[in-house]
Design an enzyme around this catalytic site. Sequence first.
Site, PDB file in Angstrom:
ATOM      1  N   ASP A 260       0.870  -1.170   0.000  1.00 53.91           N
ATOM      2  CA  ASP A 260       0.000   0.000   0.000  1.00 53.91           C
ATOM      3  C   ASP A 260       0.917   1.233   0.000  1.00 53.91           C
ATOM      4  OD1 ASP A 260      -2.325   1.657   0.444  1.00 53.91           O
ATOM      5  OD2 ASP A 260      -1.733   1.772   2.561  1.00 53.91           O
ATOM      6  N   LEU A 261       0.373   2.369  -0.421  1.00 53.37           N
ATOM      7  CA  LEU A 261       1.206   3.580  -0.475  1.00 53.37           C
ATOM      8  C   LEU A 261       0.983   4.496   0.741  1.00 53.37           C
ATOM      9  CD1 LEU A 261       2.925   5.859  -1.726  1.00 53.37           C
ATOM     10  CD2 LEU A 261       0.964   6.423  -3.172  1.00 53.37           C
ATOM     11  N   ASP A 262      -0.229   5.070   0.830  1.00 52.17           N
ATOM     12  CA  ASP A 262      -0.504   6.089   1.854  1.00 52.17           C
ATOM     13  C   ASP A 262      -0.453   5.471   3.249  1.00 52.17           C
ATOM     14  OD1 ASP A 262      -1.109   8.247  -0.010  1.00 52.17           O
ATOM     15  OD2 ASP A 262      -2.888   7.085  -0.519  1.00 52.17           O
TER      16      ASP A 262
ATOM     17  N   THR B 184       1.526  10.062   3.719  1.00 50.33           N
ATOM     18  CA  THR B 184       0.566  10.877   2.980  1.00 50.33           C
ATOM     19  C   THR B 184      -0.863  10.732   3.492  1.00 50.33           C
ATOM     20  OG1 THR B 184       0.793   9.103   1.397  1.00 50.33           O
ATOM     21  CG2 THR B 184       1.743  11.219   0.763  1.00 50.33           C
TER      22      THR B 184
ATOM     23  N   LYS C 123      -9.306   5.841   5.631  1.00 49.40           N
ATOM     24  CA  LYS C 123      -8.024   5.237   5.239  1.00 49.40           C
ATOM     25  C   LYS C 123      -8.249   4.020   4.339  1.00 49.40           C
ATOM     26  CE  LYS C 123      -5.187   6.941   8.946  1.00 49.40           C
ATOM     27  NZ  LYS C 123      -4.645   6.677  10.254  1.00 49.40           N
TER      28      LYS C 123
ATOM     29  N   SER D  46      -2.254   0.461  -4.266  1.00 47.83           N
ATOM     30  CA  SER D  46      -2.906   1.610  -3.628  1.00 47.83           C
ATOM     31  C   SER D  46      -4.220   1.917  -4.328  1.00 47.83           C
ATOM     32  CB  SER D  46      -1.985   2.833  -3.738  1.00 47.83           C
ATOM     33  OG  SER D  46      -2.667   3.989  -3.306  1.00 47.83           O
ATOM     34  N   ALA D  47      -5.176   2.462  -3.559  1.00 50.59           N
ATOM     35  CA  ALA D  47      -6.448   2.907  -4.137  1.00 50.59           C
ATOM     36  C   ALA D  47      -6.304   4.284  -4.765  1.00 50.59           C
ATOM     37  CB  ALA D  47      -7.505   2.963  -3.038  1.00 50.59           C
TER      38      ALA D  47
ATOM     39  N   LYS E 207     -10.768  -1.237  -2.167  1.00 49.63           N
ATOM     40  CA  LYS E 207     -10.632  -1.933  -0.882  1.00 49.63           C
ATOM     41  C   LYS E 207     -11.895  -1.644  -0.064  1.00 49.63           C
ATOM     42  CE  LYS E 207      -5.690  -0.953  -1.158  1.00 49.63           C
ATOM     43  NZ  LYS E 207      -4.529  -0.246  -0.580  1.00 49.63           N
TER      44      LYS E 207
ATOM     45  N   GLU F 253      -0.027  -3.209   4.641  1.00 49.75           N
ATOM     46  CA  GLU F 253      -1.130  -2.248   4.791  1.00 49.75           C
ATOM     47  C   GLU F 253      -1.140  -1.548   6.143  1.00 49.75           C
ATOM     48  OE1 GLU F 253      -3.716  -0.687   3.821  1.00 49.75           O
ATOM     49  OE2 GLU F 253      -3.981  -1.388   1.779  1.00 49.75           O
ATOM     50  N   ASP F 254      -1.710  -0.344   6.172  1.00 48.77           N
ATOM     51  CA  ASP F 254      -1.916   0.350   7.454  1.00 48.77           C
ATOM     52  C   ASP F 254      -3.398   0.519   7.780  1.00 48.77           C
ATOM     53  OD1 ASP F 254      -2.299   2.232   5.355  1.00 48.77           O
ATOM     54  OD2 ASP F 254      -2.229   3.836   6.843  1.00 48.77           O
TER      55      ASP F 254
HETATM   56  C1  BG6 Z   1      -5.797   5.549  -0.396  1.00 49.40           C
HETATM   57  C2  BG6 Z   1      -5.956   6.417   0.823  1.00 49.40           C
HETATM   58  O1  BG6 Z   1      -4.488   5.093  -0.495  1.00 49.40           O
HETATM   59  O2  BG6 Z   1      -6.122   6.292  -1.572  1.00 49.40           O
HETATM   60  C3  BG6 Z   1      -7.364   6.981   0.877  1.00 49.40           C
HETATM   61  O3  BG6 Z   1      -5.700   5.638   1.974  1.00 49.40           O
HETATM   62  C4  BG6 Z   1      -7.675   7.708  -0.428  1.00 49.40           C
HETATM   63  O4  BG6 Z   1      -7.488   7.851   1.981  1.00 49.40           O
HETATM   64  C5  BG6 Z   1      -7.460   6.766  -1.600  1.00 49.40           C
HETATM   65  O5  BG6 Z   1      -9.027   8.154  -0.432  1.00 49.40           O
HETATM   66  C6  BG6 Z   1      -7.757   7.414  -2.955  1.00 49.40           C
HETATM   67  O6  BG6 Z   1      -6.814   8.378  -3.227  1.00 49.40           O
HETATM   68  P1  BG6 Z   1      -6.872   9.448  -4.388  1.00 49.40           P
HETATM   69  O7  BG6 Z   1      -5.481  10.018  -4.360  1.00 49.40           O
HETATM   70  O8  BG6 Z   1      -7.158   8.713  -5.661  1.00 49.40           O
HETATM   71  O9  BG6 Z   1      -7.941  10.424  -4.049  1.00 49.40           O
HETATM   72 MG    MG Z   2      -2.824   3.199   3.561  1.00 50.27          MG
END
Ligand code: BG6
Ligand code: MG
Length: 224
Positions: free
Chosen positions: A13-15, A21, A49, A120-121, A151, A175-176
């Site tokens: 996962d990224l954020d 972030t 999240k 990542s989403a 997710k 993942e977090d």
């Molecule tokens: C996830 C975050 O990685 O990305 C979420 O944990 C976020 O909080 C989601 O809503 C979507 O991100 P983005 O950058 O496409 O708005």
């Molecule tokens: Mg995350």
Amino acid sequence: MPQITDIKGFAFDLDGVLADTARFHSQAWQQIALKLAIPWTERLEAGIKGIDRAASIALILNSVHRYDEFTAAEINQLMQEKNQIYNEYITTLTPKDVLPGIYQLLVELKQHGFPMSVASASRNAPAIIARLGIADFFTGIVDPAKVSAGKPAPDIFLEAAQILELQPAQVIGVEDSSAGVASIHAAGETSLGIGPEAFQAQIHFDNTAELSLTSIEAKLKSLH
Ligand code: BG6
Ligand code: MG
């Protein structure tokens, strides 16, 4: 439970895992909530999240039972506003924003021949990974626009395994978030959770600084 020898790759996962972030997503959504006079709660803080933009705005509006007040166009506008605020925040990102221990872990995993992908989403993931200077570590980044469900559905982590040309059982997902851990489990991968919201993961660390191949191997062993 797999042994480390069963594991052939990692999906990150990224954020909140590769970079700090998650706080930017939170701050940007808080500005939208403030504008709508919606109280920001711990439940919202944790709930946004891992879930995508549309699910996040739905969660925020539903927290005060106001989702039905807004047209699809208005909801779209709110998502765009949030993304504009978020994009301003991420222009400040540099390689120094990679979370503690992560760079060393990526180097170590690469040296040991583990392919890695980003699960990542976020539609902003490629831009962020580039800003962090870690793009070369990854075989690929899942494009969330191309998967049918975000997710906690398995799609993003399944796609992350496919990018690695591995079976889900050969992959550790990192993942977090609670939604993210659920996604890893639904995909049939081994879950590595970081921090308080990922407590349901099979192996768990309090923070990214604790991560190394040795510490991951030790936790996997202790489960047998
Ligand atoms: C996830 C975050 O990685 O990305 C979420 O944990 C976020 O909080 C989601 O809503 C979507 O991100 P983005 O950058 O496409 O708005
Ligand atoms: Mg995350």
